[in-house]
Design an enzyme around this catalytic site. Structure first.
Site, PDB file in Angstrom:
ATOM      1  N   GLY A  43       0.786  -1.238   0.000  1.00 57.89           N
ATOM      2  CA  GLY A  43       0.000   0.000   0.000  1.00 57.89           C
ATOM      3  C   GLY A  43       0.809   1.273   0.000  1.00 57.89           C
ATOM      4  CG  HIS A  72       3.377  -2.167 -14.959  1.00 59.76           C
ATOM      5  ND1 HIS A  72       2.914  -3.351 -14.407  1.00 59.76           N
ATOM      6  CD2 HIS A  72       4.502  -2.488 -15.651  1.00 59.76           C
ATOM      7  CE1 HIS A  72       3.715  -4.337 -14.774  1.00 59.76           C
ATOM      8  NE2 HIS A  72       4.683  -3.848 -15.523  1.00 59.76           N
ATOM      9  CE  LYS A  91      -8.720 -12.125  -7.037  1.00 59.76           C
ATOM     10  NZ  LYS A  91      -8.536 -13.577  -6.918  1.00 59.76           N
TER      11      LYS A  91
END
Ligand code: GRF
Length: 203
Positions: free
Chosen positions: A18, A115, A97
């Site tokens: 996180g 990313h 997910k």
């Protein structure tokens, strides 16, 4: 349409540590980002993201396929949770997910991902965590970086909104490269969001 005083409301999906979510929350608090973090969802009950969110007083939910065997029920519950918090943007921050079709439809064009490489290099299914940096080192490339992109339902695809390069050093390990890239991640996600809010980055 927001009025001048209303802030853009952010809902986060995060599976792990996180740190990107925390960097955005901190930048909101510091007034560097004109947005408000309002809800966090994780598929992982032990996610650091849930701990950070609860400490910051942000509603945080563990919603996962362990709780909902039927993926479409989970998809609906995630969508309803974001909608009930009047989210403007869905911020994927290390969410491992695929997002469901209902969530994608409800927030289409308003879902961002980060990313840790220069997409389209080293993206796609299986390219997460240290795997990305291992692949960069194996490729012999002299630079890597960070990408912020729209989410369109495929892994690491969708229109690229921002990229920043990071050099690869001769003595880099996947861990040292990951650490250098992560510092840039923590800045670029907020900068890109602020660019969207100010209309400098079109989406
Ligand atoms: C980051 O490297 C991000 O680019 C990728 O997953 C990682 C999440 O890290 N999508 P954290 O949970 O934000 O610390």
């Amino acid at each position: 349409m927001k009025t001048g005083s209303e802030k853009i409301r952010l809902g986060f999906l995060a599976s792990g540590r996180g740190s990107n979510m925390l960097a955005i929350i901190d930048n909101c608090k510091a007034g560097k980002l004109d947005a408000e973090p309002v809800v966090v969802i994780s598929n992982n009950a032990d996610a650091g993201a849930l701990v950070y969110a609860r400490k910051a007083g942000i509603p945080a939910f563990h919603l996962s396929s362990n709780k909902h065997e039927d993926e479409s029920v989970l998809d609906q519950e995630m969508t309803d949770t974001l909608k009930s918090h009047n989210i403007d943007w869905v911020i994927l921050a290390g969410y491992m997910k695929m997002i469901g079709s209902k969530l994608l439809e409800e927030f289409r064009g308003k879902i961002l991902n980060i990313h840790p490489s220069l997409l389209p290099r080293h993206g796609g299914q299986g390219m997460y965590g240290l795997h990305v940096h291992e692949a960069v080192l194996a490729s012999g490339e002299s630079e890597t970086g960070v990408t912020i992109h729209m989410v369109d339902g495929e892994y690491d695809q969708g229109r690229i909104l921002a990229q920043e390069k990071v050099s690869v050093e001769a003595d880099d390990t996947p861990e040292s490269l990951a650490a250098r890239v992560l510092k840039v991640e923590h800045e670029l996600y907020s900068e890109t969001l602020q660019g969207i809010i100010e209309g400098r980055i079109s989406f």
